[in-house]
Design a protein around this motif. Structure first.
Motif, PDB file in Angstrom:
ATOM      1  N   UNK A 152     -29.372   6.385  32.534  1.00 59.66           N
ATOM      2  CA  UNK A 152     -29.206   7.601  32.274  1.00 59.66           C
ATOM      3  C   UNK A 152     -30.743   8.272  32.543  1.00 59.66           C
ATOM      4  N   UNK A 153     -30.375   9.354  33.375  1.00 57.56           N
ATOM      5  CA  UNK A 153     -31.724  10.056  33.809  1.00 57.56           C
ATOM      6  C   UNK A 153     -32.817  10.177  32.886  1.00 57.56           C
ATOM      7  N   UNK A 154     -32.671  10.592  31.916  1.00 57.96           N
ATOM      8  CA  UNK A 154     -33.659  11.001  30.778  1.00 57.96           C
ATOM      9  C   UNK A 154     -33.752   9.780  29.855  1.00 57.96           C
ATOM     10  N   UNK A 155     -34.663   8.818  29.848  1.00 59.81           N
ATOM     11  CA  UNK A 155     -34.622   7.715  28.865  1.00 59.81           C
ATOM     12  C   UNK A 155     -34.509   8.297  27.278  1.00 59.81           C
ATOM     13  N   UNK A 156     -34.885   9.521  26.875  1.00 56.59           N
ATOM     14  CA  UNK A 156     -35.035   9.865  25.581  1.00 56.59           C
ATOM     15  C   UNK A 156     -33.686  10.366  25.275  1.00 56.59           C
ATOM     16  N   UNK A 157     -32.825  10.617  26.211  1.00 59.21           N
ATOM     17  CA  UNK A 157     -31.209  10.807  25.734  1.00 59.21           C
ATOM     18  C   UNK A 157     -30.502   9.888  25.225  1.00 59.21           C
ATOM     19  N   UNK A 158     -31.366   8.574  24.972  1.00 64.44           N
ATOM     20  CA  UNK A 158     -30.559   7.388  24.458  1.00 64.44           C
ATOM     21  C   UNK A 158     -30.918   7.189  23.060  1.00 64.44           C
ATOM     22  N   UNK A 159     -31.532   8.200  22.336  1.00 66.72           N
ATOM     23  CA  UNK A 159     -31.904   7.915  20.880  1.00 66.72           C
ATOM     24  C   UNK A 159     -30.732   7.568  20.096  1.00 66.72           C
ATOM     25  N   UNK A 160     -29.703   8.248  19.844  1.00 68.14           N
ATOM     26  CA  UNK A 160     -28.435   8.084  19.146  1.00 68.14           C
ATOM     27  C   UNK A 160     -27.974   6.633  19.539  1.00 68.14           C
ATOM     28  N   UNK A 161     -27.825   6.124  20.968  1.00 66.95           N
ATOM     29  CA  UNK A 161     -27.502   5.105  21.217  1.00 66.95           C
ATOM     30  C   UNK A 161     -28.376   3.888  20.669  1.00 66.95           C
ATOM     31  N   UNK A 162     -29.627   4.021  20.858  1.00 68.03           N
ATOM     32  CA  UNK A 162     -30.466   2.903  20.244  1.00 68.03           C
ATOM     33  C   UNK A 162     -30.474   2.901  18.474  1.00 68.03           C
ATOM     34  N   UNK A 163     -30.044   4.060  17.883  1.00 67.40           N
ATOM     35  CA  UNK A 163     -30.113   4.030  16.494  1.00 67.40           C
ATOM     36  C   UNK A 163     -28.834   3.576  16.062  1.00 67.40           C
ATOM     37  N   UNK A 164     -27.716   3.448  17.050  1.00 64.23           N
ATOM     38  CA  UNK A 164     -26.360   3.068  16.479  1.00 64.23           C
ATOM     39  C   UNK A 164     -25.920   1.639  16.862  1.00 64.23           C
ATOM     40  N   UNK A 165     -26.863   1.081  17.713  1.00 62.57           N
ATOM     41  CA  UNK A 165     -26.379  -0.259  18.282  1.00 62.57           C
ATOM     42  C   UNK A 165     -26.673  -1.409  17.301  1.00 62.57           C
ATOM     43  N   UNK A 166     -27.332  -1.005  16.353  1.00 63.59           N
ATOM     44  CA  UNK A 166     -27.670  -2.354  15.565  1.00 63.59           C
ATOM     45  C   UNK A 166     -28.107  -3.319  16.075  1.00 63.59           C
ATOM     46  N   UNK A 167     -27.654  -4.921  15.992  1.00 59.66           N
ATOM     47  CA  UNK A 167     -28.304  -6.024  16.479  1.00 59.66           C
ATOM     48  C   UNK A 167     -27.954  -5.854  17.902  1.00 59.66           C
ATOM     49  N   UNK A 168     -27.148  -5.160  18.379  1.00 55.57           N
ATOM     50  CA  UNK A 168     -26.527  -5.398  19.962  1.00 55.57           C
ATOM     51  C   UNK A 168     -27.710  -5.408  20.890  1.00 55.57           C
ATOM     52  N   UNK A 169     -28.099  -6.016  21.774  1.00 52.96           N
ATOM     53  CA  UNK A 169     -29.273  -5.641  22.677  1.00 52.96           C
ATOM     54  C   UNK A 169     -28.712  -4.293  23.567  1.00 52.96           C
ATOM     55  N   UNK A 170     -29.903  -3.571  23.761  1.00 50.35           N
ATOM     56  CA  UNK A 170     -29.772  -2.292  24.501  1.00 50.35           C
ATOM     57  C   UNK A 170     -30.717  -2.424  25.692  1.00 50.35           C
ATOM     58  N   UNK A 171     -30.338  -2.458  26.935  1.00 50.72           N
ATOM     59  CA  UNK A 171     -31.330  -2.376  27.833  1.00 50.72           C
ATOM     60  C   UNK A 171     -31.232  -0.767  28.521  1.00 50.72           C
ATOM     61  N   UNK A 172     -32.479  -0.478  28.571  1.00 47.66           N
ATOM     62  CA  UNK A 172     -32.869   1.005  28.986  1.00 47.66           C
ATOM     63  C   UNK A 172     -33.862   1.371  30.377  1.00 47.66           C
ATOM     64  N   UNK A 173     -33.112   2.018  31.230  1.00 47.98           N
ATOM     65  CA  UNK A 173     -34.060   2.010  32.397  1.00 47.98           C
ATOM     66  C   UNK A 173     -35.195   3.053  32.280  1.00 47.98           C
ATOM     67  N   UNK A 174     -36.551   2.771  32.138  1.00 51.95           N
ATOM     68  CA  UNK A 174     -37.364   3.909  31.940  1.00 51.95           C
ATOM     69  C   UNK A 174     -38.306   3.906  33.116  1.00 51.95           C
ATOM     70  N   UNK A 175     -39.032   5.085  33.523  1.00 55.62           N
ATOM     71  CA  UNK A 175     -39.959   5.208  34.689  1.00 55.62           C
ATOM     72  C   UNK A 175     -41.503   5.257  34.242  1.00 55.62           C
ATOM     73  N   UNK A 176     -41.640   5.272  33.049  1.00 52.03           N
ATOM     74  CA  UNK A 176     -43.335   5.318  32.667  1.00 52.03           C
ATOM     75  C   UNK A 176     -43.532   4.317  31.478  1.00 52.03           C
ATOM     76  N   UNK A 177     -44.787   4.113  31.124  1.00 54.52           N
ATOM     77  CA  UNK A 177     -45.071   3.410  30.026  1.00 54.52           C
ATOM     78  C   UNK A 177     -44.721   4.033  28.685  1.00 54.52           C
ATOM     79  N   UNK A 178     -44.909   5.357  28.679  1.00 60.58           N
ATOM     80  CA  UNK A 178     -44.648   6.302  27.528  1.00 60.58           C
ATOM     81  C   UNK A 178     -43.165   5.957  27.111  1.00 60.58           C
ATOM     82  N   UNK A 179     -42.333   5.992  28.005  1.00 61.44           N
ATOM     83  CA  UNK A 179     -40.955   6.069  27.529  1.00 61.44           C
ATOM     84  C   UNK A 179     -40.527   4.626  27.019  1.00 61.44           C
TER      85      UNK A 179
END
Length: 521
Positions: free
Chosen positions: A455-482
């Protein structure tokens, strides 16, 4: 000099306020000029010279931004979108002018003023959003180029209409001659100016000679000077010439542009309630009509619903060229100060609305109203599968790779056109985004083998990352801060630039393995 000092002081304050509010500067410059005029220091007769010089440099630099080569493969799509939007919006503007009681001549000027979107506002918006070279950015640039060329071609016709067909044909022939000259300079200027790459003074002199040469030819052909200035810019829009020209004329152009818009504001009349209502009506026409027209045509030209809507929102304003059209009509005596003020207020309102409307939040809201929306739930919650959030230009190659490897995949995308195509291809797809808990449950995120999000805005993945538990989540980012933010929430960041570099190096190694010469062995 007194007048220039007053205009510059006002422009400096307007720019500071616009920067602080993170809004386009043009509406604030117009308002500043109007306020200065109300205080009495501006003489309307003295404003004509700075207006003339300002508009010449403004349109010249605007023309240098509109290089056909930048449009790339989107030329045909841009032609379709731009032509339909131009004539439908112009026709609607003329119809509204007639309903509001304006004459035919005034209606033509108003219609033409509504058809062009702002090159200055849109180019800066695309650069800030890093979409300048995306298919969306190329489509929008192509639409801007077509709009501006149509306006430049039609201004002489509208201006010559009161004098009869012969005057219109003469001005149209003069504009065609300037366009032919533009083509010739495009072919010639690249080689000539490239030789002067290290001679800054030479580049500046040649550039100014071309600019004022076009303006002089326009005067001889009795074509509006703005046409000559704009086409001179287009003549120098080819890369790398455009970069050299903007580098030399950037400070000069900023100076004259600030003076132009502030002086232009000084010509505005104090608006009546009726004029304000009319400006709001024309602004609403532009803002409400442009997105659906652009989205409808862009989708049929091959774009997905989301970028098609984004293009419509980005283009939903009138232009600095609209002010030039109205100024030309006022100086020719075809329209009065009130109509000029109406166009200026419409331009200011639509430009101020653009940063508020051209956002991901508004795009997501409009996607929910999209007529192609369908029920997006899969019949059963899958297990031990791969979930892909986003299936655009970055997600589609990954999907194809996974499917060819025999993996079970569920795709989540907020673009109804993408979801529709995937379902037609038999791919389980859910319409939604990573911020919707119901979508996460339907996609079976908690029981997946792995989840990938582009997804375009990496920080739109907050709920996904919090809900995934032990499932690996790969997120595309564009800078070191994200990237750090994703790691802190337990995800694995994939930096887009690194991914692109790795892909290129892998291709390079495969392509040239075994082809090295003896010297490199």
């Amino acid at each position: 000099m007194e007048l220039i000092a007053v205009l510059l002081a006002g422009a400096a304050g307007a720019h500071a306020l616009a920067r602080w509010l993170r809004m386009p500067a043009i509406p604030f410059l117009l308002l500043t000029g109007a306020l200065l005029a109300s205080l009495g220091p501006l003489d309307s007769d003295q404003l004509l010279e700075p207006l003339t010089l300002g508009v010449i440099f403004l349109l010249f630099v605007g023309g240098t931004e509109l290089n056909v080569e930048r449009v790339g493969r989107q030329r045909r799509s841009a032609l379709r979108v731009g032509a339909v939007q131009f004539f439908l919006l112009g026709g609607a503007g003329f119809a509204m002018a007639q309903v509001l009681g304006f004459g035919v001549q005034t209606g033509l000027y108003l219609a033409l003023a509504l058809t062009a979107s702002s090159t200055l506002v849109v180019v800066r918006l695309l650069q800030r959003r890093q979409q300048f070279f995306d298919p969306l950015g190329r489509l929008v640039l192509g639409v801007l180029l077509l709009q501006d060329l149509l306006v430049i071609a039609l201004v002489p016709i509208v201006a010559g209409a009161p004098e009869g067909w012969m005057s219109m044909l003469r001005q149209l022939a003069g504009t065609a001659a300037l366009m032919a000259l533009t083509y010739g300079v495009v072919r010639w200027a690249g080689n000539q100016l490239s030789r002067l790459r290290d001679d800054e003074e030479g580049i500046l002199l040649v550039t100014l000679a071309i600019l004022f040469g076009f303006v002089a030819i326009a005067a001889v052909l009795r074509v509006p000077l703005v046409s000559g200035a704009f086409l001179a810019g287009v003549a120098l829009s080819r890369f790398p010439v455009s970069g050299l020209v903007r580098g030399q004329l950037g400070p000069i152009t900023d100076f004259f542009a600030a003076i132009f818009f502030t002086a232009l504001g000084g010509l505005l009349s104090l608006p009546s309630v009726e004029l304000l209502v009319q400006a709001v009506a024309f602004s609403a026409l532009v803002v409400l009509l442009t997105p659906p027209i652009v989205a409808f045509v862009a989708e049929r030209a091959g774009f997905s619903a989301r970028p098609a809507l984004e293009a419509g929102l980005v283009l939903s304003q009138t232009s600095e060229l609209s002010l030039v059209v109205a100024l030309q009509g006022m100086l020719a005596g075809h329209i009065g100060v009130e109509i000029f003020s109406l166009v200026a207020m419409t331009t200011a309102l639509t430009m101020l609305l653009t940063p508020l409307l051209a956002t991901d939040r508004v795009t997501r809201w409009l996607l929910r109203l999209h007529p192609m929306r369908r029920e997006s739930h899969v019949l059963e919650t899958p297990r031990d599968h791969v979930v892909l959030f986003g299936c655009g230009a970055s997600g589609m190659p990954l999907l194809e790779t996974l499917l060819s490897g025999g993996h079970q995949v569920v795709v989540v995308d907020d673009d109804p056109a993408v979801v529709s195509r995937l379902r037609e291809g038999g791919v389980p797809s859910i319409r939604g985004d990573a911020a919707d808990s119901a979508v996460l449950q339907d996609a079976g995120v908690a029981s997946a083998r792995i989840v990938s999000s582009t997804v375009r805005q990496p920080r739109d993945n907050r709920l996904l990352l919090e809900s995934a538990g032990k499932v690996p989540v790969l997120v595309r980012v564009f800078d070191d801060g994200d990237a750090d933010w994703v790691r802190a929430l337990g995800g694995t960041p994939i930096v887009a630039a690194e991914a692109a570099t790795s892909a290129f190096l892998s291709w390079f190694e495969r392509r040239f393995r075994g082809k090295r010469g003896p010297e490199s062995a």
